[in-house]
Design an enzyme around this catalytic site. Sequence first.
Site, mmCIF file in Angstrom:
data_model
loop_
_atom_site.group_PDB
_atom_site.id
_atom_site.type_symbol
_atom_site.label_atom_id
_atom_site.label_comp_id
_atom_site.label_asym_id
_atom_site.label_seq_id
_atom_site.Cartn_x
_atom_site.Cartn_y
_atom_site.Cartn_z
ATOM 1 N N ASP A 13 0.874 -1.169 0.000
ATOM 2 C CA ASP A 13 0.000 0.000 0.000
ATOM 3 C C ASP A 13 0.914 1.223 0.000
ATOM 4 O O ASP A 13 2.115 1.125 0.304
ATOM 5 C CB ASP A 13 -0.880 -0.050 1.253
ATOM 6 C CG ASP A 13 -1.777 1.158 1.381
ATOM 7 O OD1 ASP A 13 -2.390 1.560 0.374
ATOM 8 O OD2 ASP A 13 -1.848 1.709 2.489
ATOM 9 N N ASP A 15 -0.082 5.203 0.938
ATOM 10 C CA ASP A 15 -0.308 6.113 2.061
ATOM 11 C C ASP A 15 -0.464 5.323 3.360
ATOM 12 O O ASP A 15 -1.315 4.447 3.459
ATOM 13 C CB ASP A 15 -1.560 6.958 1.823
ATOM 14 C CG ASP A 15 -1.453 7.810 0.569
ATOM 15 O OD1 ASP A 15 -0.491 8.577 0.475
ATOM 16 O OD2 ASP A 15 -2.323 7.682 -0.317
ATOM 17 N N ASP A 171 -1.649 -0.931 5.856
ATOM 18 C CA ASP A 171 -1.934 -0.430 7.210
ATOM 19 C C ASP A 171 -3.422 -0.368 7.522
ATOM 20 O O ASP A 171 -3.805 0.129 8.579
ATOM 21 C CB ASP A 171 -1.337 0.968 7.395
ATOM 22 C CG ASP A 171 -2.071 2.024 6.567
ATOM 23 O OD1 ASP A 171 -2.181 1.828 5.338
ATOM 24 O OD2 ASP A 171 -2.529 3.026 7.133
#
Length: 231
Positions: A13, A15, A171
């Site tokens: 991922d 961001d 995240d």
Amino acid sequence: MTPARFPRAVLFDLDGTLLDSAPDFVATLDAMLVERGRAPVNPAQLRPVVSKGSRAMLSVAFAELEAVERDALIPEFLQRYEALIGQHAALFDGVAGMLDALDAAGTVWGIVTNKPEYLARLIVPQHGWQQRCAVLVGGDTLAERKPHPLPLLHAAQRIGVAAEDCVYVGDDERDILAARAANMPSVAALWGYRLHGDDPLTWQADVLVENAELLQLADPWPTRPAAPAQP
């Protein structure tokens, strides 16, 4: 030859996993608020929702507006963000060394994000990743986005590695859901953005890692058995 402790490929991922982009989004929203005679956004309130996307961030800065009114602000939000992208953001601690270690090991790595592809592609050269990032899939690249597994499966196909031989690092819970649906081993990046009260243990990631430096040292990395052959 890739050392045994590294997988054949790692997908990330963006961001909240590779990039601490929250400061860019704070600056974007502050510009919008100041123009409207409003006080700046509280960074501590914004940070936990960054991985949730533009609607979630606008809901923090413009909480008094109805959802349809906030949605009308998305084009302005994206335009302002594009104009300053990368000016305040930085890689999370340990990310640069982790990517260097993967490169040195011969492990292929790429990015699968829900950020619009055109914005993600602006970030790649800012960190010298043009020749290093093997694949980039954005939230609008395909008909589906995470938590649907299609972006991860597409990325694995693009780099020529079976999904079960990749590892996905993210995240947010939808990252782990997408990886599980793709039969791809997953790592929950605990250094990223998370809503207050979120419990990553409930995401059922294969591995939870506190910081990117520890991820670099992970031994062994998570694995997943190959999907059964179709009859």
